[in-house]
Write a protein that holds these residues in place. Structure first.
Motif, PDB file in Angstrom:
ATOM      1  N   LEU A   8       0.826  -1.207   0.000  1.00 24.93           N
ATOM      2  CA  LEU A   8       0.000   0.000   0.000  1.00 24.93           C
ATOM      3  C   LEU A   8       0.864   1.262   0.000  1.00 24.93           C
ATOM      4  CD1 LEU A   8      -2.810  -1.019   2.530  1.00 24.93           C
ATOM      5  CD2 LEU A   8      -3.044  -0.704   0.059  1.00 24.93           C
ATOM      6  N   GLU A  10       3.868   1.554  -1.235  1.00 31.30           N
ATOM      7  CA  GLU A  10       4.452   1.700  -2.572  1.00 31.30           C
ATOM      8  C   GLU A  10       3.440   2.304  -3.539  1.00 31.30           C
ATOM      9  OE1 GLU A  10       5.782  -2.196  -3.534  1.00 31.30           O
ATOM     10  OE2 GLU A  10       7.663  -2.026  -2.385  1.00 31.30           O
ATOM     11  N   GLN A  11       2.172   1.887  -3.411  1.00 29.79           N
ATOM     12  CA  GLN A  11       1.122   2.467  -4.248  1.00 29.79           C
ATOM     13  C   GLN A  11       0.952   3.957  -3.954  1.00 29.79           C
ATOM     14  OE1 GLN A  11      -2.569   0.278  -3.977  1.00 29.79           O
ATOM     15  NE2 GLN A  11      -1.562  -1.707  -4.287  1.00 29.79           N
ATOM     16  N   GLU A  14       3.798   5.959  -5.499  1.00 30.56           N
ATOM     17  CA  GLU A  14       3.618   6.113  -6.940  1.00 30.56           C
ATOM     18  C   GLU A  14       2.536   7.149  -7.251  1.00 30.56           C
ATOM     19  OE1 GLU A  14       5.419   4.904  -9.448  1.00 30.56           O
ATOM     20  OE2 GLU A  14       6.737   4.205  -7.830  1.00 30.56           O
ATOM     21  N   SER A  15       1.453   7.119  -6.470  1.00 31.15           N
ATOM     22  CA  SER A  15       0.376   8.097  -6.673  1.00 31.15           C
ATOM     23  C   SER A  15       0.876   9.514  -6.406  1.00 31.15           C
ATOM     24  CB  SER A  15      -0.811   7.785  -5.751  1.00 31.15           C
ATOM     25  OG  SER A  15      -1.379   6.536  -6.067  1.00 31.15           O
TER      26      SER A  15
END
Length: 228
Positions: A8, A10-11, A14-15
């Motif tokens: 989560l 890492e997501q 990236e966002s």
């Protein structure tokens, strides 16, 4: 950290990268539009200047009537101002120059004083820098104190003008560029925003720089060269 939490995170990273990228694109687009319209303003400034020439003491009056300038710099020497010109550097986000033209006066010999503010870059660690014309004071008539404090508390326009030591921003220069230069007519006609408006923007700083009664400062007599 659990496997799910790490995924989560890492997501999220990236966002955030995508958001930051879009923010940079937005800033660049805004600067491009500002540069475009600044070019369109130039002939209008020239047209405005032709009308200003016909009004007596226009710029001197506008300076004195500006609440921030009057509050922080006083009005000593402002009556000698003949003309103001502000120009951005090659791009708006690079900085600007302020040119102040003067009539013959009892204080100094210069006909024009120029101060350049060059914006820093937080990413590269560069500070905002400034350069200014050295004021050629007439003997015994300097409006600069021999010693100034380090808090950018000025007594006259000329102390602000000669100060090139700050590293963050120049609030006096910003008000001259973004307020007085943009719409001087409202100050000439004494239609400036109420003092409370500026107090809201400055908060406690508006009161911080009040002069103490009976405060007598020593002024230096320094005749300098053309530029710092």
């Amino acid at each position: 950290m659990s496997r799910i939490s790490k995924a989560l995170l890492e997501q999220l990273i990236e966002s955030q990268k995508e958001i930051d990228k879009l923010n940079i694109m937005t800033s660049n687009a805004i600067l491009s539009v500002e540069d475009k319209y600044e070019k369109l303003r130039k002939p209008l400034y020239k047209k405005r200047n032709q009308a200003i020439k016909r009004l007596p003491n226009f710029w001197a009056t506008s300076f004195v009537n500006h609440p921030i300038i009057l509050r922080f710099l006083g009005e000593q020497g402002l009556g000698s101002i003949r003309k103001l010109k502000v120009e951005n550097l090659k791009k708006i986000n690079m900085g600007y120059r302020i040119h102040i033209y003067f009539y013959e006066n009892p204080y100094f010999k210069n006909k024009v004083l120029t101060k350049e503010i060059r914006f820093g870059n937080a990413k590269s660690g560069d500070w905002t820098t400034a350069t200014s014309t050295n004021i050629k004071w007439k003997k015994g008539m300097s409006l600069q104190r021999a010693k100034q404090n380090s808090l950018a508390v000025y007594k006259t326009l000329f102390e602000w003008f000669s100060d090139t030591t700050y590293k963050d921003f120049d609030f006096i220069g910003d008000y001259i560029r973004d307020d007085l230069w943009v719409n001087p007519l409202r100050f000439y006609c004494k239609e400036a925003a109420p003092e409370d408006t500026y107090k809201e923007e400055f908060g406690n700083e508006f009161k911080m720089y009040d002069e103490d009664e009976g405060d007598k400062e020593e002024y230096e007599d320094n005749s300098n060269e053309e530029y710092n």
